[in-house]
Scaffold this motif. Structure first.
Motif, PDB file in Angstrom:
ATOM      1  N   ILE A 214      18.678  49.777  79.941  1.00 48.85           N
ATOM      2  CA  ILE A 214      17.379  49.284  79.474  1.00 48.85           C
ATOM      3  C   ILE A 214      17.267  47.837  79.927  1.00 48.85           C
ATOM      4  O   ILE A 214      18.131  47.019  79.618  1.00 48.85           O
ATOM      5  N   PRO A 215      16.220  47.507  80.688  1.00 54.17           N
ATOM      6  CA  PRO A 215      16.133  46.151  81.232  1.00 54.17           C
ATOM      7  C   PRO A 215      16.012  45.124  80.115  1.00 54.17           C
ATOM      8  O   PRO A 215      15.511  45.407  79.018  1.00 54.17           O
ATOM      9  N   GLN A 216      16.450  43.899  80.426  1.00 59.43           N
ATOM     10  CA  GLN A 216      16.387  42.792  79.464  1.00 59.43           C
ATOM     11  C   GLN A 216      14.967  42.566  78.987  1.00 59.43           C
ATOM     12  O   GLN A 216      14.705  42.333  77.828  1.00 59.43           O
ATOM     13  N   GLN A 217      14.037  42.568  79.946  1.00 60.84           N
ATOM     14  CA  GLN A 217      12.643  42.335  79.579  1.00 60.84           C
ATOM     15  C   GLN A 217      11.752  43.381  80.226  1.00 60.84           C
ATOM     16  O   GLN A 217      11.942  43.740  81.388  1.00 60.84           O
ATOM     17  N   VAL A 218      10.794  43.857  79.446  1.00 63.09           N
ATOM     18  CA  VAL A 218       9.816  44.807  79.966  1.00 63.09           C
ATOM     19  C   VAL A 218       8.432  44.278  79.608  1.00 63.09           C
ATOM     20  O   VAL A 218       8.178  43.963  78.446  1.00 63.09           O
ATOM     21  N   SER A 219       7.553  44.137  80.603  1.00 60.90           N
ATOM     22  CA  SER A 219       6.199  43.632  80.354  1.00 60.90           C
ATOM     23  C   SER A 219       5.200  44.596  80.958  1.00 60.90           C
ATOM     24  O   SER A 219       5.321  44.958  82.133  1.00 60.90           O
ATOM     25  N   ALA A 220       4.221  45.000  80.162  1.00 60.70           N
ATOM     26  CA  ALA A 220       3.244  45.969  80.646  1.00 60.70           C
ATOM     27  C   ALA A 220       1.835  45.401  80.515  1.00 60.70           C
ATOM     28  O   ALA A 220       1.537  44.632  79.600  1.00 60.70           O
ATOM     29  N   ALA A 221       0.990  45.790  81.444  1.00 58.73           N
ATOM     30  CA  ALA A 221      -0.390  45.295  81.430  1.00 58.73           C
ATOM     31  C   ALA A 221      -1.296  46.322  82.079  1.00 58.73           C
ATOM     32  O   ALA A 221      -0.835  47.232  82.768  1.00 58.73           O
ATOM     33  N   THR A 222      -2.598  46.162  81.857  1.00 54.73           N
ATOM     34  CA  THR A 222      -3.582  46.927  82.613  1.00 54.73           C
ATOM     35  C   THR A 222      -4.453  45.939  83.384  1.00 54.73           C
ATOM     36  O   THR A 222      -4.532  44.757  83.034  1.00 54.73           O
ATOM     37  N   CYS A 223      -5.083  46.460  84.438  1.00 53.90           N
ATOM     38  CA  CYS A 223      -5.957  45.615  85.243  1.00 53.90           C
ATOM     39  C   CYS A 223      -7.059  46.498  85.821  1.00 53.90           C
ATOM     40  O   CYS A 223      -6.770  47.538  86.411  1.00 53.90           O
ATOM     41  N   SER A 224      -8.310  46.088  85.632  1.00 53.13           N
ATOM     42  CA  SER A 224      -9.447  46.875  86.121  1.00 53.13           C
ATOM     43  C   SER A 224      -9.901  46.373  87.483  1.00 53.13           C
ATOM     44  O   SER A 224      -9.739  45.192  87.809  1.00 53.13           O
ATOM     45  N   PHE A 225     -10.468  47.283  88.270  1.00 56.62           N
ATOM     46  CA  PHE A 225     -10.897  46.966  89.637  1.00 56.62           C
ATOM     47  C   PHE A 225     -12.316  47.475  89.861  1.00 56.62           C
ATOM     48  O   PHE A 225     -12.744  48.453  89.232  1.00 56.62           O
ATOM     49  N   PRO A 226     -13.044  46.840  90.802  1.00 51.81           N
ATOM     50  CA  PRO A 226     -14.414  47.281  91.068  1.00 51.81           C
ATOM     51  C   PRO A 226     -14.470  48.679  91.678  1.00 51.81           C
ATOM     52  O   PRO A 226     -15.448  49.404  91.499  1.00 51.81           O
ATOM     53  N   ASP A 227     -13.427  49.083  92.408  1.00 54.25           N
ATOM     54  CA  ASP A 227     -13.414  50.426  93.002  1.00 54.25           C
ATOM     55  C   ASP A 227     -11.964  50.872  93.202  1.00 54.25           C
ATOM     56  O   ASP A 227     -11.041  50.067  93.123  1.00 54.25           O
ATOM     57  N   LEU A 228     -11.806  52.173  93.461  1.00 55.70           N
ATOM     58  CA  LEU A 228     -10.467  52.736  93.612  1.00 55.70           C
ATOM     59  C   LEU A 228      -9.725  52.120  94.787  1.00 55.70           C
ATOM     60  O   LEU A 228      -8.520  51.864  94.727  1.00 55.70           O
ATOM     61  N   ARG A 229     -10.461  51.899  95.892  1.00 55.36           N
ATOM     62  CA  ARG A 229      -9.837  51.357  97.095  1.00 55.36           C
ATOM     63  C   ARG A 229      -9.109  50.037  96.776  1.00 55.36           C
ATOM     64  O   ARG A 229      -7.982  49.814  97.214  1.00 55.36           O
ATOM     65  N   SER A 230      -9.763  49.170  96.002  1.00 56.23           N
ATOM     66  CA  SER A 230      -9.162  47.870  95.682  1.00 56.23           C
ATOM     67  C   SER A 230      -7.914  48.033  94.821  1.00 56.23           C
ATOM     68  O   SER A 230      -6.916  47.325  94.991  1.00 56.23           O
ATOM     69  N   ALA A 231      -7.978  48.965  93.893  1.00 57.10           N
ATOM     70  CA  ALA A 231      -6.811  49.209  93.032  1.00 57.10           C
ATOM     71  C   ALA A 231      -5.638  49.715  93.884  1.00 57.10           C
ATOM     72  O   ALA A 231      -4.508  49.232  93.761  1.00 57.10           O
ATOM     73  N   VAL A 232      -5.927  50.679  94.769  1.00 57.16           N
ATOM     74  CA  VAL A 232      -4.848  51.270  95.562  1.00 57.16           C
ATOM     75  C   VAL A 232      -4.311  50.265  96.584  1.00 57.16           C
ATOM     76  O   VAL A 232      -3.109  50.196  96.835  1.00 57.16           O
ATOM     77  N   ARG A 233      -5.188  49.443  97.162  1.00 59.32           N
ATOM     78  CA  ARG A 233      -4.737  48.382  98.089  1.00 59.32           C
ATOM     79  C   ARG A 233      -3.741  47.467  97.376  1.00 59.32           C
ATOM     80  O   ARG A 233      -2.752  47.038  97.949  1.00 59.32           O
ATOM     81  N   THR A 234      -4.022  47.152  96.133  1.00 60.61           N
ATOM     82  CA  THR A 234      -3.122  46.283  95.370  1.00 60.61           C
ATOM     83  C   THR A 234      -1.733  46.914  95.240  1.00 60.61           C
ATOM     84  O   THR A 234      -0.713  46.236  95.377  1.00 60.61           O
ATOM     85  N   VAL A 235      -1.719  48.221  95.024  1.00 63.86           N
ATOM     86  CA  VAL A 235      -0.433  48.928  94.917  1.00 63.86           C
ATOM     87  C   VAL A 235       0.321  48.850  96.237  1.00 63.86           C
ATOM     88  O   VAL A 235       1.519  48.518  96.285  1.00 63.86           O
ATOM     89  N   VAL A 236      -0.380  49.145  97.326  1.00 64.05           N
ATOM     90  CA  VAL A 236       0.267  49.158  98.641  1.00 64.05           C
ATOM     91  C   VAL A 236       0.838  47.771  98.951  1.00 64.05           C
ATOM     92  O   VAL A 236       1.992  47.634  99.376  1.00 64.05           O
ATOM     93  N   GLU A 237       0.064  46.732  98.695  1.00 64.97           N
ATOM     94  CA  GLU A 237       0.533  45.371  98.992  1.00 64.97           C
ATOM     95  C   GLU A 237       1.714  44.981  98.104  1.00 64.97           C
ATOM     96  O   GLU A 237       2.634  44.295  98.544  1.00 64.97           O
ATOM     97  N   THR A 238       1.690  45.429  96.857  1.00 63.71           N
ATOM     98  CA  THR A 238       2.800  45.140  95.941  1.00 63.71           C
ATOM     99  C   THR A 238       4.098  45.735  96.462  1.00 63.71           C
ATOM    100  O   THR A 238       5.140  45.076  96.498  1.00 63.71           O
ATOM    101  N   LEU A 239       4.025  46.982  96.904  1.00 66.41           N
ATOM    102  CA  LEU A 239       5.227  47.631  97.432  1.00 66.41           C
ATOM    103  C   LEU A 239       5.724  46.902  98.675  1.00 66.41           C
ATOM    104  O   LEU A 239       6.918  46.710  98.872  1.00 66.41           O
ATOM    105  N   GLN A 240       4.768  46.490  99.514  1.00 64.63           N
ATOM    106  CA  GLN A 240       5.166  45.821 100.755  1.00 64.63           C
ATOM    107  C   GLN A 240       5.822  44.473 100.490  1.00 64.63           C
ATOM    108  O   GLN A 240       6.636  44.017 101.290  1.00 64.63           O
ATOM    109  N   CYS A 241       5.472  43.839  99.387  1.00 63.57           N
ATOM    110  CA  CYS A 241       6.123  42.572  99.044  1.00 63.57           C
ATOM    111  C   CYS A 241       7.505  42.793  98.452  1.00 63.57           C
ATOM    112  O   CYS A 241       8.171  41.829  98.075  1.00 63.57           O
TER     113      CYS A 241
END
Lengths: 457, 457
Positions: A214-241
């Motif tokens: 169990i990790p030392q710290q766990v932080s959860a959040a939600t974030c809304s986007f104007p469209d699906l494309r923007s939400a999914v782009r954020t995921v792709v960029e996060t993985l790439q980082c």
């Protein structure tokens, strides 16, 4: 008097009233949690041990009687339907947690244990088992369908979290696929062969599972986007980082509406991400900063933090409520769940084409997904008494599967083939793969008694 | 005129001088990098494409001629020895890097590409392929032996880093095991079945590999300990704290002496750890602090940091020099490499019992290991012209394998079975597993032409 009577008689002689032919019991074992029609077994056997499973299998083998392994009955592609009748071998009472080894970060469980039961048992040791399909599945079933869930982006799927297992083969012999070393190069990978075999090669009777700290710290959040494309782009960029998200899930505006209706939440009714960061506090803080910047750059709103453990649980309860929530959108409807998974680079295109297709349809079909893996589900709501709606649901589901396969993806990321996806196997894998699977099945189950009619086209 | 003449004639008609029967070529293809005696193929075919491999396999199948797949020849358990003669199909000229997809963090390569070649090619994209066996192996060979290396503690083994692959089956058909989705539940896991099959089920002709992002910061250090137990305890505690080490390797005092002799380094001649931390700078700093405290608590000395990229490379060059270094300890000697892997909780006990056993022996046997996985190697040095020394080396190796198996471990963590470890298969896995493997082999290769005599006991 059915043709299975001699099998049932022999089983009853050995196991008494743990063999049931009661209509209600057979019905409960004739279907999973999906739209696939029920197919009744002739009888149900509630096994208590590996040795009992082996003895029952030998009796079935003697009479060439079909066997359907059964756990919690949460599969969604018709895996437990007894399409040729026979005996449903229910292992849900095999619930022993045989050993937990904190130093090795592994454990040994019987197949009827569920992930919630295991996690309750080991929490005080600072350990958890991360694979988390939505249903309250058993480990036998989770392994058999190569299940995953929201944590797969960080921890992998059942393929990655099972060290080795034991299974009763179609001849009643007991296979042990390996020991407990973290890695081994000793022969064919029988562990991975049994994982995802959907009970067509044997019945899993014991599993050695890896555990995570169990990790030392766990932080959860939600974030809304104007469209699906923007939400999914954020995921792709996060993985790439290289950010090692512990969870990163998407829901479209239809799904968010359903969440709000069911959970009385007030998420903005637009596409959103569910995010979870985990690790040491300094590392988590740095990762949050990176992802926050990426989300902002894609037009995302502020992160809404689940600050307490209670808020965090509520957040994930909302995400897990997808199936129940969706039923609010069309009372009395049944749901057909799709399960495609595509390379991340094709995910935006696959989702957008799918949303375009849905515009043509009158059926509501909320979208939710483990987008860090490229995996998303539609839950297509249709009236089971309206053949036209059912055909329309099937059309959407099939076109989506074909679309994913054409994008070098798969028709099933985590639900398995069962009855529902057999028609896509050839297209996705080609004839030599299907021929190899058939050869393996025939070699290990020459009488074709283990869950016949499933998986192979 | 051997009985293989018709096969060689048919192959020569098609492929001309890429079929060789020259003595030097056959000799080079009759052994890997180990003590196992050479076994010559009748001819060697240098294939340039999957289609050529398929045509060659069909010719061999027509004549029931054995086939031995060959890459770089770096295997260490006799995997490439042509024990029944036949054709060595060398894929080392199939060196195309077909595609690199940064967004998907994956790539497609032919089987003759090596990890160094791929890593040179993709470095500018900020990506790397982490699996790193010591030899300059090809991806075909690395997949076939389920190889791993120093990064496995963080990134897993070839089993985890191959998305899917293509292979020519014993009948000459071309198997595709899957597409490029990060996860799939579509049918039996043929990808994992071919990985670790040591060329006994087919010849791998293309691989879709996962890639990892080069971490923002990488910090490497060494740390000396008063005894092996203290070093290994530090590793166990580090894993338990959930620190995601990128590498954590042990060397005993004999191995350190060899490193110093060969590399002109001046490591204290006592057990030591090689450590590498990787991630975002803040996370790395926090992890270094944790591990430093654990090392101190176990009597470890100060961390000796490799501060520059050049120093870091030198540090890992030293670690990789194990085999070359060891030969300094006994000039003219040959080495027998062991490869056990045990649950972490048994690692100290396994290593201490092994060191006790070595006290009885006159043969030097430096110890080095991927201890984060529970995997370590002895490199037992013996005079190949002295039968007593060879028997003694075999005794040490066999007793160690038996010891690991008795501790719920494996006789091979990453080298594979080949010829050398067949005798342990039954003990480690039991008869039903061996029977299942034999059934699969017979189903996919009924003529037993693919690398016959290997792996199965």
């Amino acid at each position: 008097m059915t043709k299975r009577a001699p099998t049932i008689e022999a089983l009853t002689a050995l196991f008494g009233d743990r063999i049931s032919t009661a209509a209600a019991i057979r019905d409960q074992h004739g279907h999973g949690e999906s739209w696939h029609p029920t197919a009744l077994p002739d009888a149900v056997f509630f096994a208590l041990s590996e040795d009992e499973v082996a003895r029952a299998v030998r009796i079935c083998a003697d009479h060439a009687t079909p066997i359907v392994p059964f756990g919690a009955g949460t599969s969604v592609e018709g895996q437990v339907q007894a399409v040729n009748g026979g005996i449903s071998i229910d292992v849900s009472r095999m619930k022993r947690i045989i050993a937990v080894r904190a130093e090795d970060m592994d454990c040994t469980v019987e197949p009827g244990v569920t992930r919630v039961e295991l996690n309750d048992y080991i929490r005080d040791l600072g350990l958890f088992f991360p694979v988390d399909p939505a249903g309250e599945a058993t480990f036998g079933g989770m392994a058999s369908t190569r299940a995953s869930g929201t944590n797969a982006v960080r921890y992998g799927t059942m393929k990655d979290m099972v060290l080795s297992l034991r299974a009763v083969l179609p001849d009643g012999s007991v296979l042990r696929t390996g020991q407990r070393a973290k890695k081994s190069s000793a022969g064919y990978d029988l562990t991975r062969l049994m994982i995802g075999a959907e009970g067509t090669l044997g019945i899993i009777t014991e599993l050695n599972l890896k555990l995570a700290g169990i990790p030392q710290q766990v932080s959860a959040a939600t974030c809304s986007f104007p469209d699906l494309r923007s939400a999914v782009r954020t995921v792709v960029e996060t993985l790439q980082c290289g950010v090692a998200m512990s969870r990163i899930e998407v829901a479209d505006e239809v799904q968010v509406k359903a969440f709000n209706l069911y959970n009385k939440t007030s998420f903005p009714e637009q596409p959103m991400l569910f995010l979870e960061f985990a690790g040491n506090p300094k590392g988590v803080a740095a990762e949050i900063e990176i992802v926050h910047d990426l989300a902002l750059g894609n037009g995302g709103g502020d992160f809404q933090w689940a600050n307490t453990e209670e808020e965090r649980r509520a957040l994930w309860r909302a995400r897990y409520s997808a199936v129940a929530s969706n039923k609010m959108l069309k009372p009395g409807a049944m749901g057909m769940s799709t399960d495609v998974c595509v390379p991340i680079s094709r995910l935006v295109e696959c989702i957008e084409a799918t949303k375009q297709d849905l515009l043509r349809s009158s059926l509501p079909a909320p979208l939710v997904g483990h987008v860090g893996d490229g995996n998303f589900h539609l839950y297509i709501l249709f009236d089971p008494n309206d053949p036209a709606e059912m055909r329309e649901a099937e059309r959407i589901s099939e076109e989506l599967a074909e679309r994913a396969i054409a994008m070098e993806g798969t028709c099933t990321g985590e639900h398995g083939i069962g009855l529902g996806k057999r028609k896509f196997m050839n297209r996705e894998l080609g004839n030599p793969a299907i021929a190899a699977m058939r050869a393996i099945k025939a070699a290990l189950d020459p009488q074709n008694i283990m869950n016949p009619g499933k998986m192979l086209p």
